[in-house]
Scaffold this motif. Structure first.
Motif, PDB file in Angstrom:
ATOM      1  N   LEU A   1      37.260   9.218  34.761  1.00  0.00           N
ATOM      2  CA  LEU A   1      38.362   8.773  35.813  1.00  0.00           C
ATOM      3  C   LEU A   1      37.727   8.720  37.091  1.00  0.00           C
ATOM      4  O   LEU A   1      38.219   7.604  37.725  1.00  0.00           O
ATOM      5  CB  LEU A   1      39.364   9.969  35.926  1.00  0.00           C
TER       6      LEU A   1
ATOM      7  N   LEU B   1      42.548   2.768  31.961  1.00  0.00           N
ATOM      8  CA  LEU B   1      43.238   4.106  32.388  1.00  0.00           C
ATOM      9  C   LEU B   1      44.122   4.276  30.834  1.00  0.00           C
ATOM     10  O   LEU B   1      43.998   5.698  30.501  1.00  0.00           O
ATOM     11  CB  LEU B   1      44.158   4.057  33.327  1.00  0.00           C
TER      12      LEU B   1
ATOM     13  N   LEU C   1      43.298   7.727  28.452  1.00  0.00           N
ATOM     14  CA  LEU C   1      44.337   8.628  28.393  1.00  0.00           C
ATOM     15  C   LEU C   1      44.446   8.671  26.695  1.00  0.00           C
ATOM     16  O   LEU C   1      44.782   9.769  25.912  1.00  0.00           O
ATOM     17  CB  LEU C   1      45.384   8.561  28.988  1.00  0.00           C
TER      18      LEU C   1
ATOM     19  N   LEU D   1      52.365  12.229  26.374  1.00  0.00           N
ATOM     20  CA  LEU D   1      51.475  12.806  27.320  1.00  0.00           C
ATOM     21  C   LEU D   1      52.346  14.129  28.267  1.00  0.00           C
ATOM     22  O   LEU D   1      51.588  15.240  28.520  1.00  0.00           O
ATOM     23  CB  LEU D   1      51.203  11.845  28.376  1.00  0.00           C
TER      24      LEU D   1
ATOM     25  N   PHE E   1      54.626  11.517  32.938  1.00  0.00           N
ATOM     26  CA  PHE E   1      54.267   9.963  32.944  1.00  0.00           C
ATOM     27  C   PHE E   1      55.604   9.170  32.483  1.00  0.00           C
ATOM     28  O   PHE E   1      55.506   8.136  33.034  1.00  0.00           O
ATOM     29  CB  PHE E   1      53.164   9.783  31.812  1.00  0.00           C
TER      30      PHE E   1
ATOM     31  N   LEU F   1      48.923   6.361  39.612  1.00  0.00           N
ATOM     32  CA  LEU F   1      48.681   6.777  38.263  1.00  0.00           C
ATOM     33  C   LEU F   1      47.264   7.778  37.835  1.00  0.00           C
ATOM     34  O   LEU F   1      47.346   8.325  37.252  1.00  0.00           O
ATOM     35  CB  LEU F   1      48.643   5.531  37.492  1.00  0.00           C
TER      36      LEU F   1
ATOM     37  N   THR G   1      48.132  11.359  38.841  1.00  0.00           N
ATOM     38  CA  THR G   1      48.777  11.879  37.877  1.00  0.00           C
ATOM     39  C   THR G   1      47.960  12.206  36.518  1.00  0.00           C
ATOM     40  O   THR G   1      48.007  13.070  35.907  1.00  0.00           O
ATOM     41  CB  THR G   1      49.958  11.025  37.358  1.00  0.00           C
ATOM     42  N   SER G   2      46.995  11.018  36.387  1.00  0.00           N
ATOM     43  CA  SER G   2      46.139  11.255  35.432  1.00  0.00           C
ATOM     44  C   SER G   2      45.345  12.467  35.705  1.00  0.00           C
ATOM     45  O   SER G   2      45.000  13.146  34.772  1.00  0.00           O
ATOM     46  CB  SER G   2      45.293  10.219  34.847  1.00  0.00           C
ATOM     47  N   ARG G   3      44.616  12.554  36.717  1.00  0.00           N
ATOM     48  CA  ARG G   3      43.740  13.867  37.134  1.00  0.00           C
ATOM     49  C   ARG G   3      44.532  15.049  36.723  1.00  0.00           C
ATOM     50  O   ARG G   3      43.865  15.934  36.452  1.00  0.00           O
ATOM     51  CB  ARG G   3      43.494  13.727  38.516  1.00  0.00           C
TER      52      ARG G   3
ATOM     53  N   TRP H   1      47.199  15.787  34.934  1.00  0.00           N
ATOM     54  CA  TRP H   1      47.087  16.002  33.645  1.00  0.00           C
ATOM     55  C   TRP H   1      46.000  16.441  32.848  1.00  0.00           C
ATOM     56  O   TRP H   1      46.055  17.246  31.925  1.00  0.00           O
ATOM     57  CB  TRP H   1      47.742  14.590  32.862  1.00  0.00           C
ATOM     58  N   ILE H   2      44.785  15.903  33.147  1.00  0.00           N
ATOM     59  CA  ILE H   2      43.729  16.138  32.558  1.00  0.00           C
ATOM     60  C   ILE H   2      43.323  17.562  32.736  1.00  0.00           C
ATOM     61  O   ILE H   2      42.955  18.312  31.877  1.00  0.00           O
ATOM     62  CB  ILE H   2      42.489  15.214  32.921  1.00  0.00           C
TER      63      ILE H   2
END
Length: 200
Positions: free
Chosen positions: A79, A97, A101, A124, A135, A162, A165-167, A169-170
């Protein structure tokens, strides 16, 4: 003369006992036995064994947690690389991305390989507590649309949102939450392939 001199030297080199009355009865002090580090009583021995086993278990737990979560470290590194690539177009960054994911989702459960669009976003969100956001929002749905419709492009602020948010979530997702029964009954949507008309 030489003989008498050598005899005097030999006599002076010999050890003679002390003639002092106070030193006459002096004896060498005995060296005490070394103290063993191993406990001498059964109770302390049992306690020592318990402490050693507990330390071994804690070390095992730390190694096990690290081994189970090593994919998070790899995903965060990917990421960071994705966010620092300045030569990528917004469309390419959105596609990359999604693939990243999707790779994590498939690693968690191979049944997620065919998810796309809203079911992908919902899955997710199933892996994260409700307090962590999600998400399946207007931005997430616009992101899914941009993957198949070249006329829809995310701007810089949407892309950063995004990535953020992905960070989260991970870091925060919990694998056990995605294994609920309702996740197995969720409809699956195949990844759509852009038509020739959409590519133009």
């Amino acid at each position: 003369m030489a003989f008498s001199t050598s005899k005097a030297i030999a006599q002076s080199s010999e050890h003679t006992p002390p003639s002092s009355y106070m030193l006459r009865e002096m004896h060498e002090v005995p060296v005490p036995d070394s103290v063993s580090l191993w406990p001498q009583t059964v109770g302390w021995q049992v306690l020592g064994v318990i402490v050693v086993l507990w330390l071994a278990y804690m070390l095992y737990r730390r190694v096990w947690v690290w081994w189970q979560n090593r994919y998070r470290t790899e995903a965060l590194a990917a990421l960071d690389t994705l966010g620092n690539m300045q030569n990528m177009t917004p469309s390419e960054r959105s596609q990359a991305l999604f693939r990243m994911l999707k790779t994590v989702l498939v690693y968690l459960d191979s049944r997620h390989a065919s998810l796309f669009s809203v079911p992908f976003l919902q899955q997710l969100d199933r892996y994260t507590p409700h307090s962590q956001g999600g998400f399946n929002t207007a931005l997430g749905q616009r992101w899914m649309q941009s993957l198949v419709n070249p006329t829809i492009t995310l701007d810089a602020s949407e892309g950063k949102a995004l990535l953020a948010t992905s960070r989260v979530w991970i870091k925060a997702h919990e694998p056990r939450l995605g294994q609920r029964d309702d996740a197995t009954n969720m409809p699956e949507v195949q990844d759509p392939k852009p038509s020739a008309k959409e590519r133009q």
